[in-house]
Design an enzyme around this catalytic site. Structure first.
Site, PDB file in Angstrom:
ATOM      1  N   ASP A  78      41.473  18.836 -29.692  1.00 58.59           N
ATOM      2  CA  ASP A  78      40.777  19.024 -28.429  1.00 58.59           C
ATOM      3  C   ASP A  78      41.444  18.116 -27.381  1.00 58.59           C
ATOM      4  O   ASP A  78      42.166  17.180 -27.744  1.00 58.59           O
ATOM      5  CB  ASP A  78      39.304  18.637 -28.625  1.00 58.59           C
ATOM      6  CG  ASP A  78      38.509  18.652 -27.348  1.00 58.59           C
ATOM      7  OD1 ASP A  78      38.633  19.619 -26.587  1.00 58.59           O
ATOM      8  OD2 ASP A  78      37.765  17.682 -27.114  1.00 58.59           O
TER       9      ASP A  78
ATOM     10  N   ASP B 253      39.832  17.010 -23.778  1.00 55.51           N
ATOM     11  CA  ASP B 253      38.974  16.122 -23.016  1.00 55.51           C
ATOM     12  C   ASP B 253      38.188  15.175 -23.914  1.00 55.51           C
ATOM     13  O   ASP B 253      37.558  15.606 -24.898  1.00 55.51           O
ATOM     14  CB  ASP B 253      38.001  16.939 -22.158  1.00 55.51           C
ATOM     15  CG  ASP B 253      38.720  17.723 -21.073  1.00 55.51           C
ATOM     16  OD1 ASP B 253      39.488  17.108 -20.323  1.00 55.51           O
ATOM     17  OD2 ASP B 253      38.517  18.948 -20.992  1.00 55.51           O
TER      18      ASP B 253
ATOM     19  N   GLU C 258      36.814  13.631 -18.997  1.00 56.57           N
ATOM     20  CA  GLU C 258      36.505  15.053 -18.968  1.00 56.57           C
ATOM     21  C   GLU C 258      37.119  15.582 -17.665  1.00 56.57           C
ATOM     22  O   GLU C 258      36.596  15.332 -16.578  1.00 56.57           O
ATOM     23  CB  GLU C 258      34.991  15.291 -18.976  1.00 56.57           C
ATOM     24  CG  GLU C 258      34.304  14.933 -20.278  1.00 56.57           C
ATOM     25  CD  GLU C 258      34.574  15.953 -21.383  1.00 56.57           C
ATOM     26  OE1 GLU C 258      34.850  17.124 -21.059  1.00 56.57           O
ATOM     27  OE2 GLU C 258      34.510  15.563 -22.562  1.00 56.57           O
TER      28      GLU C 258
ATOM     29  N   ARG D 285      29.814  25.888 -14.200  1.00 53.51           N
ATOM     30  CA  ARG D 285      30.489  24.726 -13.610  1.00 53.51           C
ATOM     31  C   ARG D 285      31.639  25.148 -12.695  1.00 53.51           C
ATOM     32  O   ARG D 285      31.811  24.600 -11.603  1.00 53.51           O
ATOM     33  CB  ARG D 285      30.989  23.792 -14.715  1.00 53.51           C
ATOM     34  CG  ARG D 285      29.871  23.015 -15.410  1.00 53.51           C
ATOM     35  CD  ARG D 285      30.399  22.184 -16.555  1.00 53.51           C
ATOM     36  NE  ARG D 285      30.831  23.029 -17.669  1.00 53.51           N
ATOM     37  CZ  ARG D 285      31.515  22.572 -18.720  1.00 53.51           C
ATOM     38  NH1 ARG D 285      31.869  21.300 -18.784  1.00 53.51           N
ATOM     39  NH2 ARG D 285      31.849  23.388 -19.701  1.00 53.51           N
TER      40      ARG D 285
ATOM     41  N   LYS E   8      38.578  28.466 -30.656  1.00 48.70           N
ATOM     42  CA  LYS E   8      39.266  27.292 -31.197  1.00 48.70           C
ATOM     43  C   LYS E   8      39.483  27.459 -32.704  1.00 48.70           C
ATOM     44  O   LYS E   8      40.581  27.208 -33.223  1.00 48.70           O
ATOM     45  CB  LYS E   8      38.460  26.018 -30.921  1.00 48.70           C
ATOM     46  CG  LYS E   8      38.524  25.531 -29.489  1.00 48.70           C
ATOM     47  CD  LYS E   8      37.919  24.147 -29.366  1.00 48.70           C
ATOM     48  CE  LYS E   8      38.154  23.563 -27.987  1.00 48.70           C
ATOM     49  NZ  LYS E   8      37.794  22.140 -27.901  1.00 48.70           N
TER      50      LYS E   8
ATOM     51  N   ASP F  17      35.523  16.114 -30.121  1.00 45.78           N
ATOM     52  CA  ASP F  17      34.331  15.290 -29.895  1.00 45.78           C
ATOM     53  C   ASP F  17      33.073  16.076 -29.549  1.00 45.78           C
ATOM     54  O   ASP F  17      31.969  15.537 -29.603  1.00 45.78           O
ATOM     55  CB  ASP F  17      34.595  14.301 -28.764  1.00 45.78           C
ATOM     56  CG  ASP F  17      34.635  14.980 -27.402  1.00 45.78           C
ATOM     57  OD1 ASP F  17      33.796  14.643 -26.550  1.00 45.78           O
ATOM     58  OD2 ASP F  17      35.487  15.853 -27.194  1.00 45.78           O
TER      59      ASP F  17
END
Length: 291
Positions: free
Chosen positions: A82, A84, A91, A127, A215, A238
């Protein structure tokens, strides 16, 4: 011995002493420890999976990560990471939002998404919509303040030196993954695309969205292409959207993870940096490739 318990200290707050190693080895009935890095990391071979409670009691709550792996096949042939809060310290979407004046609002959605409280794709669309009209130079400004996580370059360079394929797979954006992949040395990168009109962001993200299932699918595809078993793969992340790939990887590592991820992952790094992932594969510090 069928298992290896790897101890890795956070050198910013403690040192892995010989006494600590000895106490843990006695508590788990392990054989002779192997030092991987003075004051930082050691392997303890074990016949059975060690008792986590016994380990913590022996460590006396020191800032030491404990990772259990099987003795065979420790070194992995594929790394999927990953971005971020894993390979970079921030992030990137949240930081980008600061230039649109909506950082607090977007951070709140990110937090819920990474904790698995709301659907990732839904959260991403919401977002990005809040960034409509943002000048494209904000992307470059965000990149200039983005920093790699300590140990990121060592992790990637060392695994590549031992013929592993390394891939950055993010729910973030290709604008950042391309730059991070180049800076950290990844072989390839996969992420979402932000749509713009040549001057500003349109508030849209390209479909289909790379989410938790994508993913996982990317890890499976890369393993097949590489011709390696899933047991020879490693994933690190995370957030909740990393859980699917962590579950199928031979070694799935929750890195300074959100509570839901820390609870479900089979391996955790709560204290140290990304060097711990190399120690967990049995690499001594002397074998690390620094760039």
């Amino acid at each position: 011995m069928r298992y290896i318990l790897t101890l890795v200290a956070d050198r910013n707050s403690t040192s892995l002493s010989a006494a600590m190693i000895r106490r843990v080895a006695e508590a788990v009935r392990g054989s002779k420890p192997v030092l991987l890095s003075e004051g930082e990391a050691a392997d303890i071979p074990c016949l059975e999976p060690p008792d986590p409670i016994a380990i913590q009691q022996a460590l006396e709550n020191a800032a030491v990560d404990c990772i259990v792996t099987k003795t065979r096949g420790r070194r992995k042939a594929l790394l999927v990471a990953d971005m971020d809060s894993t390979i970079v310290t921030s992030e990137t979407l949240d930081e980008l939002a600061a230039f649109a004046g909506v950082k607090a609002e977007i951070e709140a959605i990110t937090r819920r998404s990474m904790n698995g409280e709301i659907d990732f794709a839904e959260a991403l669309r919401a977002r990005v919509a809040m960034l409509r009209g943002l000048d494209l130079d904000a992307l470059e400004k965000t990149w200039k303040q983005t920093e790699l996580m300590p140990g990121a370059r060592e992790l990637v360079a060392t695994m590549r030196a031992h013929h592993a394929l390394t891939a950055l797979v993010s729910g973030g954006f290709t604008f950042f993954t391309g730059r991070v992949a180049a800076a950290a040395g990844f072989d390839e990168h996969h992420a979402n695309g932000l749509i713009d009109d040549g001057h500003t962001l349109t508030g849209e993200v390209a479909e289909p969205i790379l989410d938790r299932d994508a993913k996982k699918a990317t890890l499976l595809r890369l393993a097949e292409q590489r011709g390696v078993k899933l047991s020879a793969t490693l994933a690190v992340g995370d957030g909740a959207n990393d859980l699917a790939m962590l579950a199928v990887a031979g070694l799935g590592v929750a890195y300074h993870a959100k509570p839901i991820v820390a609870r479900e992952a089979r391996a955790r790094i709560d204290h140290g940096n990304l060097r711990a992932i190399l120690f967990a594969q049995g690499y001594p510090a002397s074998a690390f490739v620094t760039v």
